[in-house]
Design a protein around this motif. Structure first.
Motif, PDB file in Angstrom:
ATOM      1  N   VAL A   1      90.835 -55.275  -7.281  1.00  0.00           N
ATOM      2  CA  VAL A   1      90.442 -54.548  -6.068  1.00  0.00           C
ATOM      3  C   VAL A   1      90.899 -53.109  -6.263  1.00  0.00           C
ATOM      4  O   VAL A   1      92.019 -52.864  -6.708  1.00  0.00           O
ATOM      5  CB  VAL A   1      91.115 -55.161  -4.822  1.00  0.00           C
ATOM      6  CG1 VAL A   1      90.916 -54.285  -3.610  1.00  0.00           C
ATOM      7  CG2 VAL A   1      90.592 -56.559  -4.554  1.00  0.00           C
ATOM      8  N   TRP A   2      90.042 -52.160  -5.942  1.00  0.00           N
ATOM      9  CA  TRP A   2      90.385 -50.747  -6.000  1.00  0.00           C
ATOM     10  C   TRP A   2      90.449 -50.218  -4.576  1.00  0.00           C
ATOM     11  O   TRP A   2      89.554 -50.483  -3.776  1.00  0.00           O
ATOM     12  CB  TRP A   2      89.336 -49.969  -6.791  1.00  0.00           C
ATOM     13  CG  TRP A   2      89.361 -50.260  -8.255  1.00  0.00           C
ATOM     14  CD1 TRP A   2      90.008 -49.552  -9.220  1.00  0.00           C
ATOM     15  CD2 TRP A   2      88.690 -51.336  -8.940  1.00  0.00           C
ATOM     16  NE1 TRP A   2      89.790 -50.123 -10.447  1.00  0.00           N
ATOM     17  CE2 TRP A   2      88.994 -51.221 -10.305  1.00  0.00           C
ATOM     18  CE3 TRP A   2      87.880 -52.396  -8.523  1.00  0.00           C
ATOM     19  CZ2 TRP A   2      88.514 -52.105 -11.256  1.00  0.00           C
ATOM     20  CZ3 TRP A   2      87.407 -53.287  -9.471  1.00  0.00           C
ATOM     21  CH2 TRP A   2      87.716 -53.134 -10.813  1.00  0.00           C
ATOM     22  N   VAL A   3      91.509 -49.473  -4.274  1.00  0.00           N
ATOM     23  CA  VAL A   3      91.650 -48.911  -2.929  1.00  0.00           C
ATOM     24  C   VAL A   3      91.388 -47.408  -2.958  1.00  0.00           C
ATOM     25  O   VAL A   3      91.649 -46.737  -3.961  1.00  0.00           O
ATOM     26  CB  VAL A   3      93.041 -49.197  -2.322  1.00  0.00           C
ATOM     27  CG1 VAL A   3      93.226 -50.673  -2.071  1.00  0.00           C
ATOM     28  CG2 VAL A   3      94.157 -48.673  -3.181  1.00  0.00           C
ATOM     29  N   LYS A   4      90.891 -46.910  -1.846  1.00  0.00           N
ATOM     30  CA  LYS A   4      90.612 -45.480  -1.719  1.00  0.00           C
ATOM     31  C   LYS A   4      91.925 -44.701  -1.681  1.00  0.00           C
ATOM     32  O   LYS A   4      92.966 -45.244  -1.282  1.00  0.00           O
ATOM     33  CB  LYS A   4      89.818 -45.224  -0.438  1.00  0.00           C
ATOM     34  CG  LYS A   4      88.429 -45.819  -0.465  1.00  0.00           C
ATOM     35  CD  LYS A   4      87.704 -45.568   0.839  1.00  0.00           C
ATOM     36  CE  LYS A   4      86.321 -46.201   0.824  1.00  0.00           C
ATOM     37  NZ  LYS A   4      85.659 -46.063   2.130  1.00  0.00           N
TER      38      LYS A   4
ATOM     39  N   PRO B   1      97.523 -49.401 -11.711  1.00  0.00           N
ATOM     40  CA  PRO B   1      97.891 -50.620 -10.975  1.00  0.00           C
ATOM     41  C   PRO B   1      98.958 -50.321  -9.923  1.00  0.00           C
ATOM     42  O   PRO B   1      99.966 -49.688 -10.211  1.00  0.00           O
ATOM     43  CB  PRO B   1      98.436 -51.549 -12.052  1.00  0.00           C
ATOM     44  CG  PRO B   1      98.477 -50.795 -13.315  1.00  0.00           C
ATOM     45  CD  PRO B   1      97.873 -49.455 -13.108  1.00  0.00           C
ATOM     46  N   LEU B   2      98.707 -50.768  -8.688  1.00  0.00           N
ATOM     47  CA  LEU B   2      99.636 -50.520  -7.588  1.00  0.00           C
ATOM     48  C   LEU B   2     100.410 -51.762  -7.178  1.00  0.00           C
ATOM     49  O   LEU B   2     101.491 -51.658  -6.619  1.00  0.00           O
ATOM     50  CB  LEU B   2      98.857 -50.000  -6.367  1.00  0.00           C
ATOM     51  CG  LEU B   2      98.057 -48.722  -6.565  1.00  0.00           C
ATOM     52  CD1 LEU B   2      97.258 -48.407  -5.316  1.00  0.00           C
ATOM     53  CD2 LEU B   2      98.971 -47.575  -6.928  1.00  0.00           C
TER      54      LEU B   2
ATOM     55  N   PHE C   1      99.236 -49.125   1.320  1.00  0.00           N
ATOM     56  CA  PHE C   1      99.503 -50.336   0.538  1.00  0.00           C
ATOM     57  C   PHE C   1     100.895 -50.280  -0.088  1.00  0.00           C
ATOM     58  O   PHE C   1     101.624 -51.278  -0.091  1.00  0.00           O
ATOM     59  CB  PHE C   1      98.440 -50.528  -0.549  1.00  0.00           C
ATOM     60  CG  PHE C   1      98.667 -51.763  -1.376  1.00  0.00           C
ATOM     61  CD1 PHE C   1      98.357 -53.013  -0.873  1.00  0.00           C
ATOM     62  CD2 PHE C   1      99.219 -51.670  -2.644  1.00  0.00           C
ATOM     63  CE1 PHE C   1      98.588 -54.166  -1.624  1.00  0.00           C
ATOM     64  CE2 PHE C   1      99.455 -52.815  -3.408  1.00  0.00           C
ATOM     65  CZ  PHE C   1      99.138 -54.061  -2.884  1.00  0.00           C
ATOM     66  N   LEU C   2     101.288 -49.111  -0.581  1.00  0.00           N
ATOM     67  CA  LEU C   2     102.594 -48.975  -1.227  1.00  0.00           C
ATOM     68  C   LEU C   2     103.748 -49.078  -0.232  1.00  0.00           C
ATOM     69  O   LEU C   2     104.893 -49.305  -0.628  1.00  0.00           O
ATOM     70  CB  LEU C   2     102.671 -47.658  -1.997  1.00  0.00           C
ATOM     71  CG  LEU C   2     101.761 -47.589  -3.220  1.00  0.00           C
ATOM     72  CD1 LEU C   2     101.813 -46.203  -3.841  1.00  0.00           C
ATOM     73  CD2 LEU C   2     102.121 -48.650  -4.233  1.00  0.00           C
TER      74      LEU C   2
ATOM     75  N   ALA D   1     102.948 -57.861  -3.270  1.00  0.00           N
ATOM     76  CA  ALA D   1     103.991 -57.034  -3.881  1.00  0.00           C
ATOM     77  C   ALA D   1     103.360 -55.738  -4.377  1.00  0.00           C
ATOM     78  O   ALA D   1     102.163 -55.673  -4.617  1.00  0.00           O
ATOM     79  CB  ALA D   1     104.645 -57.769  -5.046  1.00  0.00           C
ATOM     80  N   ASP D   2     104.188 -54.703  -4.508  1.00  0.00           N
ATOM     81  CA  ASP D   2     103.678 -53.413  -4.982  1.00  0.00           C
ATOM     82  C   ASP D   2     104.769 -52.667  -5.725  1.00  0.00           C
ATOM     83  O   ASP D   2     105.923 -53.087  -5.735  1.00  0.00           O
ATOM     84  CB  ASP D   2     103.146 -52.580  -3.808  1.00  0.00           C
ATOM     85  CG  ASP D   2     104.223 -52.278  -2.783  1.00  0.00           C
ATOM     86  OD1 ASP D   2     105.094 -51.451  -3.081  1.00  0.00           O
ATOM     87  OD2 ASP D   2     104.182 -52.872  -1.695  1.00  0.00           O
ATOM     88  N   VAL D   3     104.399 -51.551  -6.334  1.00  0.00           N
ATOM     89  CA  VAL D   3     105.344 -50.770  -7.126  1.00  0.00           C
ATOM     90  C   VAL D   3     106.363 -50.041  -6.254  1.00  0.00           C
ATOM     91  O   VAL D   3     107.391 -49.612  -6.754  1.00  0.00           O
ATOM     92  CB  VAL D   3     104.622 -49.771  -8.067  1.00  0.00           C
ATOM     93  CG1 VAL D   3     103.818 -50.510  -9.115  1.00  0.00           C
ATOM     94  CG2 VAL D   3     103.752 -48.807  -7.292  1.00  0.00           C
TER      95      VAL D   3
END
Length: 90
Positions: A7-10, A50-51, A17-18, A77-79
């Motif tokens: 999935v790619w986010v704008k 990748p996020l 998201f982060l 989960a995220d970075v």
């Protein structure tokens, strides 16, 4: 390249998201074709960075028809997780 569902986010939704929020339809840039509902996905920025990862709340076909404020990817989960939880890590 080995990941099947992406999935790619704008750019405007990357920071959200982060910070641990789910991805809304309005922030969805692209989604891999034939992604099933509740399938694990890797979340990328539009620049292919990748996020994090999550779970698809809607299938690819459902994403085309839903309301812009509907959740399409549940955050897992995220970075940014390390920075948010840095003081509680041992």
């Amino acid at each position: 390249p080995l990941l099947q569902y992406k999935v790619w986010v704008k750019p405007g939704s990357e920071q959200s998201f982060l910070y641990g929020n789910h991805v809304l339809k309005s922030g969805l840039g692209r989604i891999t074709e034939n992604t099933a509902q509740y399938q694990g996905v890797v979340v990328y920025s539009m620049a292919d960075v990748p996020l994090g990862f999550g779970v698809a709340a809607k299938s690819t076909q459902e994403c085309r028809k839903v309301d812009p404020m509907a959740i399409v990817v549940f955050h897992q989960a995220d970075v940014g997780e390390y920075v948010r939880n840095e003081d509680t890590l041992t």
